[in-house]
Write a protein that holds these residues in place. Structure first.
Motif, PDB file in Angstrom:
ATOM      1  N   SER A 261       0.853  -1.186   0.000  1.00  0.00           N
ATOM      2  CA  SER A 261       0.000   0.000   0.000  1.00  0.00           C
ATOM      3  C   SER A 261       0.889   1.236   0.000  1.00  0.00           C
ATOM      4  O   SER A 261       1.790   1.352   0.840  1.00  0.00           O
ATOM      5  CB  SER A 261      -0.904   0.013   1.234  1.00  0.00           C
ATOM      6  OG  SER A 261      -1.858  -1.026   1.176  1.00  0.00           O
ATOM      7  N   VAL A 262       0.652   2.132  -0.950  1.00  0.00           N
ATOM      8  CA  VAL A 262       1.460   3.351  -1.091  1.00  0.00           C
ATOM      9  C   VAL A 262       0.510   4.533  -1.278  1.00  0.00           C
ATOM     10  O   VAL A 262      -0.661   4.350  -1.624  1.00  0.00           O
ATOM     11  CB  VAL A 262       2.440   3.246  -2.285  1.00  0.00           C
ATOM     12  CG1 VAL A 262       3.389   2.068  -2.106  1.00  0.00           C
ATOM     13  CG2 VAL A 262       1.676   3.115  -3.596  1.00  0.00           C
ATOM     14  N   PRO A 263       0.989   5.766  -1.072  1.00  0.00           N
ATOM     15  CA  PRO A 263       0.102   6.928  -1.251  1.00  0.00           C
ATOM     16  C   PRO A 263      -0.388   7.054  -2.691  1.00  0.00           C
ATOM     17  O   PRO A 263       0.337   6.761  -3.645  1.00  0.00           O
ATOM     18  CB  PRO A 263       1.006   8.113  -0.867  1.00  0.00           C
ATOM     19  CG  PRO A 263       2.061   7.526   0.008  1.00  0.00           C
ATOM     20  CD  PRO A 263       2.309   6.150  -0.521  1.00  0.00           C
ATOM     21  N   ASP A 264      -1.628   7.495  -2.849  1.00  0.00           N
ATOM     22  CA  ASP A 264      -2.158   7.755  -4.187  1.00  0.00           C
ATOM     23  C   ASP A 264      -1.393   8.913  -4.826  1.00  0.00           C
ATOM     24  O   ASP A 264      -1.017   9.863  -4.142  1.00  0.00           O
ATOM     25  CB  ASP A 264      -3.634   8.142  -4.106  1.00  0.00           C
ATOM     26  CG  ASP A 264      -4.527   6.970  -3.735  1.00  0.00           C
ATOM     27  OD1 ASP A 264      -3.999   5.859  -3.547  1.00  0.00           O
ATOM     28  OD2 ASP A 264      -5.749   7.180  -3.616  1.00  0.00           O
ATOM     29  N   PRO A 265      -1.159   8.862  -6.132  1.00  0.00           N
ATOM     30  CA  PRO A 265      -0.479   9.973  -6.800  1.00  0.00           C
ATOM     31  C   PRO A 265      -1.378  11.203  -6.886  1.00  0.00           C
ATOM     32  O   PRO A 265      -2.612  11.085  -6.912  1.00  0.00           O
ATOM     33  CB  PRO A 265      -0.168   9.410  -8.184  1.00  0.00           C
ATOM     34  CG  PRO A 265      -1.236   8.388  -8.417  1.00  0.00           C
ATOM     35  CD  PRO A 265      -1.523   7.786  -7.076  1.00  0.00           C
ATOM     36  N   GLN A 266      -0.756  12.375  -6.969  1.00  0.00           N
ATOM     37  CA  GLN A 266      -1.471  13.639  -7.070  1.00  0.00           C
ATOM     38  C   GLN A 266      -0.909  14.439  -8.253  1.00  0.00           C
ATOM     39  O   GLN A 266       0.222  14.214  -8.676  1.00  0.00           O
ATOM     40  CB  GLN A 266      -1.298  14.461  -5.780  1.00  0.00           C
ATOM     41  CG  GLN A 266      -1.699  13.740  -4.512  1.00  0.00           C
ATOM     42  CD  GLN A 266      -3.183  13.469  -4.416  1.00  0.00           C
ATOM     43  OE1 GLN A 266      -3.997  14.264  -4.903  1.00  0.00           O
ATOM     44  NE2 GLN A 266      -3.560  12.336  -3.809  1.00  0.00           N
ATOM     45  N   ILE A 267      -1.698  15.355  -8.761  1.00  0.00           N
ATOM     46  CA  ILE A 267      -1.204  16.305  -9.762  1.00  0.00           C
ATOM     47  C   ILE A 267      -0.103  17.150  -9.124  1.00  0.00           C
ATOM     48  O   ILE A 267      -0.295  17.757  -8.077  1.00  0.00           O
ATOM     49  CB  ILE A 267      -2.334  17.212 -10.280  1.00  0.00           C
ATOM     50  CG1 ILE A 267      -3.412  16.390 -11.000  1.00  0.00           C
ATOM     51  CG2 ILE A 267      -1.769  18.321 -11.179  1.00  0.00           C
ATOM     52  CD1 ILE A 267      -3.011  15.859 -12.348  1.00  0.00           C
TER      53      ILE A 267
ATOM     54  N   ILE B 210      -3.606  12.086 -14.027  1.00  0.00           N
ATOM     55  CA  ILE B 210      -3.659  10.865 -13.221  1.00  0.00           C
ATOM     56  C   ILE B 210      -4.468   9.834 -14.000  1.00  0.00           C
ATOM     57  O   ILE B 210      -5.576  10.120 -14.480  1.00  0.00           O
ATOM     58  CB  ILE B 210      -4.307  11.116 -11.846  1.00  0.00           C
ATOM     59  CG1 ILE B 210      -3.585  12.249 -11.094  1.00  0.00           C
ATOM     60  CG2 ILE B 210      -4.298   9.822 -11.020  1.00  0.00           C
ATOM     61  CD1 ILE B 210      -2.136  11.976 -10.770  1.00  0.00           C
ATOM     62  N   VAL B 211      -3.891   8.637 -14.146  1.00  0.00           N
ATOM     63  CA  VAL B 211      -4.535   7.554 -14.888  1.00  0.00           C
ATOM     64  C   VAL B 211      -4.860   6.408 -13.928  1.00  0.00           C
ATOM     65  O   VAL B 211      -3.995   5.969 -13.154  1.00  0.00           O
ATOM     66  CB  VAL B 211      -3.621   7.058 -16.028  1.00  0.00           C
ATOM     67  CG1 VAL B 211      -4.191   5.788 -16.661  1.00  0.00           C
ATOM     68  CG2 VAL B 211      -3.450   8.140 -17.087  1.00  0.00           C
TER      69      VAL B 211
ATOM     70  N   GLU C 104      -7.688   4.710 -17.657  1.00  0.00           N
ATOM     71  CA  GLU C 104      -8.639   5.804 -17.851  1.00  0.00           C
ATOM     72  C   GLU C 104      -8.152   7.052 -17.130  1.00  0.00           C
ATOM     73  O   GLU C 104      -7.742   6.987 -15.958  1.00  0.00           O
ATOM     74  CB  GLU C 104     -10.007   5.390 -17.317  1.00  0.00           C
ATOM     75  CG  GLU C 104     -11.074   6.456 -17.451  1.00  0.00           C
ATOM     76  CD  GLU C 104     -12.392   6.043 -16.810  1.00  0.00           C
ATOM     77  OE1 GLU C 104     -13.197   6.943 -16.508  1.00  0.00           O
ATOM     78  OE2 GLU C 104     -12.602   4.827 -16.599  1.00  0.00           O
ATOM     79  N   VAL C 105      -8.205   8.171 -17.801  1.00  0.00           N
ATOM     80  CA  VAL C 105      -7.812   9.440 -17.201  1.00  0.00           C
ATOM     81  C   VAL C 105      -8.858   9.840 -16.160  1.00  0.00           C
ATOM     82  O   VAL C 105     -10.060   9.899 -16.461  1.00  0.00           O
ATOM     83  CB  VAL C 105      -7.679  10.535 -18.278  1.00  0.00           C
ATOM     84  CG1 VAL C 105      -7.364  11.895 -17.629  1.00  0.00           C
ATOM     85  CG2 VAL C 105      -6.598  10.164 -19.293  1.00  0.00           C
TER      86      VAL C 105
ATOM     87  N   TYR D 273      -3.044   3.389  -9.694  1.00  0.00           N
ATOM     88  CA  TYR D 273      -3.063   4.723 -10.284  1.00  0.00           C
ATOM     89  C   TYR D 273      -1.632   5.163 -10.586  1.00  0.00           C
ATOM     90  O   TYR D 273      -0.689   4.738  -9.914  1.00  0.00           O
ATOM     91  CB  TYR D 273      -3.701   5.750  -9.335  1.00  0.00           C
ATOM     92  CG  TYR D 273      -5.164   5.515  -9.059  1.00  0.00           C
ATOM     93  CD1 TYR D 273      -6.147   6.105  -9.857  1.00  0.00           C
ATOM     94  CD2 TYR D 273      -5.573   4.688  -8.016  1.00  0.00           C
ATOM     95  CE1 TYR D 273      -7.494   5.885  -9.610  1.00  0.00           C
ATOM     96  CE2 TYR D 273      -6.918   4.454  -7.771  1.00  0.00           C
ATOM     97  CZ  TYR D 273      -7.876   5.059  -8.570  1.00  0.00           C
ATOM     98  OH  TYR D 273      -9.215   4.830  -8.336  1.00  0.00           O
ATOM     99  N   VAL D 274      -1.486   6.027 -11.589  1.00  0.00           N
ATOM    100  CA  VAL D 274      -0.173   6.532 -11.978  1.00  0.00           C
ATOM    101  C   VAL D 274      -0.281   8.023 -12.284  1.00  0.00           C
ATOM    102  O   VAL D 274      -1.240   8.460 -12.939  1.00  0.00           O
ATOM    103  CB  VAL D 274       0.372   5.814 -13.233  1.00  0.00           C
ATOM    104  CG1 VAL D 274       1.766   6.349 -13.594  1.00  0.00           C
ATOM    105  CG2 VAL D 274       0.438   4.317 -13.020  1.00  0.00           C
TER     106      VAL D 274
END
Length: 390
Positions: A16-22, A29-30, A65-66, A143-144
């Motif tokens: 488990s890692v932090p969700d990516p952010q703009i 974010i995809v 998906e974006v 997510y990426v």
């Protein structure tokens, strides 16, 4: 979110890692719908490539998906767009990008000073592929964050499955570029070392580009079967001499075009040079095992071409450069300029010329990724290509 994380040699975990952010206005974010384990990921798994750090997120072959778009990327992308993300991160504006040399983009490697020390000049940023190429979190995740997302994407039309288009992000254009670099003529024999995923794509690319004869060299039965299904003559290097068989198939002249789809971890059990490479690599006196390069240089027809999509990381020993020079061989290599090829390749998929999903042998949930790395590396259970579903 869940992601496959590198913790050391052969130690990949689903963490488990932090969700990516703009982070920048050109970001997107995809949400990943499909991703894959690439053969070059195994170089990181076995820790043959420098620049990895514990905690790095793996993966550079993914789509989805974006779900969020930075202000400067909104003209090119919108929420809900379905995209394949190329493994090469590109700005689209530098001199190299304008020339179509996307894998050597001059702006996207945020650790460009490190790459310049290693290679002489920086190369492009890559997803999930060491801090030499920017240390960007990879796509084996839910997510990426996609930097330079207004340029680093391939939009996918409705009606095509993930499996048909996923490999536009890496192995399909990599195999295609390997064949294009050969400048294939209708009279050419194209010999391809390595019948893994990139080799399989190179086989079919060489056939599509009109080669007279395509020959695949490997020793794994399932890979050889798949190569034959794609139109190749096969050579099992455990059972016969590659050089003797290639000369036999070319009336003693050698193949005009040779493709190395193996790279730095060549296996050639029993040959003197392969044993030499393993000793030097174990003693840290050599980084790569270039058996395939030596064999190609020796057997290639004079005035022929050596095309090298296989990944190399550092220093190679005992390369027969005298043969290369005196035979007048052309060497063409490099990471793939993905976006140079994707419009044409997407069209070919839509028209039914090729369905890249043929290469998939295993589809599993993301959390089974760590064990599938070992299955893929050790070629267990007939494994040729693994797709992961977050």
């Amino acid at each position: 979110m869940k992601a496959l994380v590198w913790h050391g040699t052969t130690d990949i975990r689903c963490d488990s890692v932090p969700d990516p952010q703009i982070e920048h206005p050109r970001d997107a974010i995809v949400k990943v719908t499909s991703c894959a384990i690439c053969g070059s990921d195994l170089h990181l798994y076995d820790h043959f490539m420098p620049g990895m750090k514990s905690g790095d997120i793996m993966g550079h072959e993914f789509m989805g998906e974006v779900v969020d778009v930075g202000a400067e990327a909104k003209g090119a992308l919108k929420v809900g767009d379905r995209v394949v993300v190329p493994f090469t991160i590109i700005c689209g504006e530098c001199d190299q990008c304008k020339r179509g040399n996307f894998s050597v983009c001059e702006r996207t490697n945020r650790n460009g000073h490190i790459a310049a020390k290693a290679f002489g000049h920086t190369t492009a940023g890559l997803f999930g592929y060491t801090h030499l190429t920017g240390g960007y979190p990879g796509g084996q995740a839910e997510y990426v964050r996609v930097p330079f997302a207004d340029k680093t994407h391939v939009k996918i039309p409705n009606g095509l499955t993930d499996e048909q288009v996923l490999f536009l992000g890496d192995i399909f254009p990599t195999g295609w570029q390997a064949a294009v670099q050969c400048d294939i003529e209708p009279t050419d024999t194209v010999a391809i070392w390595g019948a893994g995923p990139v080799g399989q794509m190179a086989i079919r690319s060489a056939v599509l580009l009109g080669a007279k004869q395509v020959i695949a060299i490997d020793r794994v039965p399932e890979r050889l079967d798949m190569a034959r299904a794609g139109g190749a003559i096969t050579i099992n290097f455990d059972e016969e001499s590659v050089i003797e068989r290639l000369n036999e198939l070319t009336n003693g002249k050698g193949p005009e075009k040779c493709i190395d789809a193996v790279g730095m971890e060549a296996h050639a059990a029993g040959t003197v040079d392969a044993m030499y490479d393993r000793v030097k690599q174990a003693a840290m006196m050599e980084t790569d095992r270039p058996h395939v390069l030596r064999e190609m240089a020796y057997v290639c027809r004079p005035a022929g071409t050596l095309s090298i999509p296989g990944v190399y990381g550092g220093l190679l020993d005992k390369i027969p450069f005298g043969a290369i020079m005196n035979k007048g061989l052309t060497i063409r290599t490099g990471q793939t300029h993905v976006n140079r090829w994707t419009d044409d390749l997407l069209r070919r998929i839509e028209e039914g010329q090729i369905d890249p999903s043929f290469v998939i042998t295993h589809t599993v949930p993301l959390d089974q990724g760590p064990e599938m790395y070992k299955v893929f590396r050790d070629k267990q259970d007939g494994c040729i290509k693994v797709v992961l579903k977050p």
